[in-house]
Design a protein around this motif. Structure first.
Motif, PDB file in Angstrom:
ATOM      1  N   PRO A 132       0.825  -1.216   0.000  1.00 52.68           N
ATOM      2  CA  PRO A 132       0.000   0.000   0.000  1.00 52.68           C
ATOM      3  C   PRO A 132       0.859   1.266   0.000  1.00 52.68           C
ATOM      4  O   PRO A 132       1.896   1.331   0.666  1.00 52.68           O
ATOM      5  CB  PRO A 132      -0.808  -0.120   1.294  1.00 52.68           C
ATOM      6  N   SER A 133       0.406   2.252  -0.764  1.00 51.22           N
ATOM      7  CA  SER A 133       1.057   3.559  -0.784  1.00 51.22           C
ATOM      8  C   SER A 133       0.618   4.362   0.437  1.00 51.22           C
ATOM      9  O   SER A 133      -0.281   3.945   1.180  1.00 51.22           O
ATOM     10  CB  SER A 133       0.664   4.306  -2.058  1.00 51.22           C
ATOM     11  N   LYS A 134       1.205   5.529   0.631  1.00 49.64           N
ATOM     12  CA  LYS A 134       0.773   6.410   1.728  1.00 49.64           C
ATOM     13  C   LYS A 134      -0.697   6.795   1.554  1.00 49.64           C
ATOM     14  O   LYS A 134      -1.453   6.841   2.511  1.00 49.64           O
ATOM     15  CB  LYS A 134       1.647   7.662   1.800  1.00 49.64           C
ATOM     16  N   ALA A 135      -1.090   7.063   0.304  1.00 50.86           N
ATOM     17  CA  ALA A 135      -2.495   7.404   0.027  1.00 50.86           C
ATOM     18  C   ALA A 135      -3.401   6.216   0.354  1.00 50.86           C
ATOM     19  O   ALA A 135      -4.476   6.393   0.928  1.00 50.86           O
ATOM     20  CB  ALA A 135      -2.667   7.833  -1.425  1.00 50.86           C
ATOM     21  N   ASP A 136      -2.957   5.008   0.001  1.00 53.70           N
ATOM     22  CA  ASP A 136      -3.736   3.807   0.324  1.00 53.70           C
ATOM     23  C   ASP A 136      -3.917   3.691   1.835  1.00 53.70           C
ATOM     24  O   ASP A 136      -5.026   3.451   2.317  1.00 53.70           O
ATOM     25  CB  ASP A 136      -3.034   2.537  -0.180  1.00 53.70           C
ATOM     26  N   LEU A 137      -2.840   3.842   2.579  1.00 54.80           N
ATOM     27  CA  LEU A 137      -2.908   3.719   4.037  1.00 54.80           C
ATOM     28  C   LEU A 137      -3.852   4.762   4.640  1.00 54.80           C
ATOM     29  O   LEU A 137      -4.592   4.464   5.579  1.00 54.80           O
ATOM     30  CB  LEU A 137      -1.511   3.829   4.649  1.00 54.80           C
ATOM     31  N   GLY A 138      -3.838   5.977   4.087  1.00 53.03           N
ATOM     32  CA  GLY A 138      -4.767   7.008   4.552  1.00 53.03           C
ATOM     33  C   GLY A 138      -6.208   6.613   4.299  1.00 53.03           C
ATOM     34  O   GLY A 138      -7.078   6.779   5.158  1.00 53.03           O
ATOM     35  N   PHE A 139      -6.473   6.058   3.119  1.00 51.28           N
ATOM     36  CA  PHE A 139      -7.828   5.587   2.794  1.00 51.28           C
ATOM     37  C   PHE A 139      -8.217   4.423   3.690  1.00 51.28           C
ATOM     38  O   PHE A 139      -9.332   4.372   4.198  1.00 51.28           O
ATOM     39  CB  PHE A 139      -7.906   5.185   1.316  1.00 51.28           C
ATOM     40  N   PHE A 140      -7.307   3.464   3.884  1.00 52.55           N
ATOM     41  CA  PHE A 140      -7.587   2.304   4.731  1.00 52.55           C
ATOM     42  C   PHE A 140      -8.053   2.747   6.111  1.00 52.55           C
ATOM     43  O   PHE A 140      -8.999   2.204   6.669  1.00 52.55           O
ATOM     44  CB  PHE A 140      -6.349   1.424   4.913  1.00 52.55           C
ATOM     45  N   SER A 141      -7.367   3.744   6.684  1.00 56.48           N
ATOM     46  CA  SER A 141      -7.688   4.173   8.045  1.00 56.48           C
ATOM     47  C   SER A 141      -9.051   4.855   8.127  1.00 56.48           C
ATOM     48  O   SER A 141      -9.692   4.829   9.175  1.00 56.48           O
ATOM     49  CB  SER A 141      -6.602   5.110   8.577  1.00 56.48           C
TER      50      SER A 141
END
Length: 121
Positions: free
Chosen positions: A79-88
């Motif tokens: 996961p990218s940083k953007a992915d991790l932000g969305f995941f949270s």
């Protein structure tokens, strides 16, 4: 932790990833009795080479949606940083399918970004 995904759904997701290449695709995963069985493609989404944008207000109210899926048109399912932000923000399970879009290129993550085991049933 382990997630279960129906084999037919996984095969369909791999085909979607191949069909959208070189762009990403994204969808929401429906779960039934602990098994992911269906995907809802992001409505009116922008599917680009590096990201997907959509309006979450267009999603139907659906309590069976327990996860997301998207592709990475590169050979990296981390996961990218953007992915991790969305995941949270979204919570649940998040599946990433990386190029070249085979079963071995599928990874799942929890909302905290930790990798989960994928069991195909």
């Amino acid at each position: 932790m382990r997630i279960k995904i129906r084999k037919e759904l996984l095969e369909y997701l791999l085909e979607l990833a191949r069909g959208f290449h070189p762009n990403e695709f994204a969808g929401f995963l429906r779960e039934n009795n602990g098994v992911f069985e269906e995907v809802l493609i992001v409505p009116k989404g922008y599917f680009g080479r590096n990201s997907v944008f959509f309006d979450p207000w267009l999603l139907p109210p659906d309590e069976s949606i327990k996860g997301t899926v998207h592709s990475h048109p590169i050979p990296n399912a981390e996961p990218s940083k953007a992915d991790l932000g969305f995941f949270s923000k979204f919570g649940g399970v998040h599946v990433i399918i990386a190029f070249p879009y085979t079963e071995e290129d599928v990874k799942a993550y929890g909302s905290d970004g930790k990798e989960l085991e994928v069991e195909v049933v």
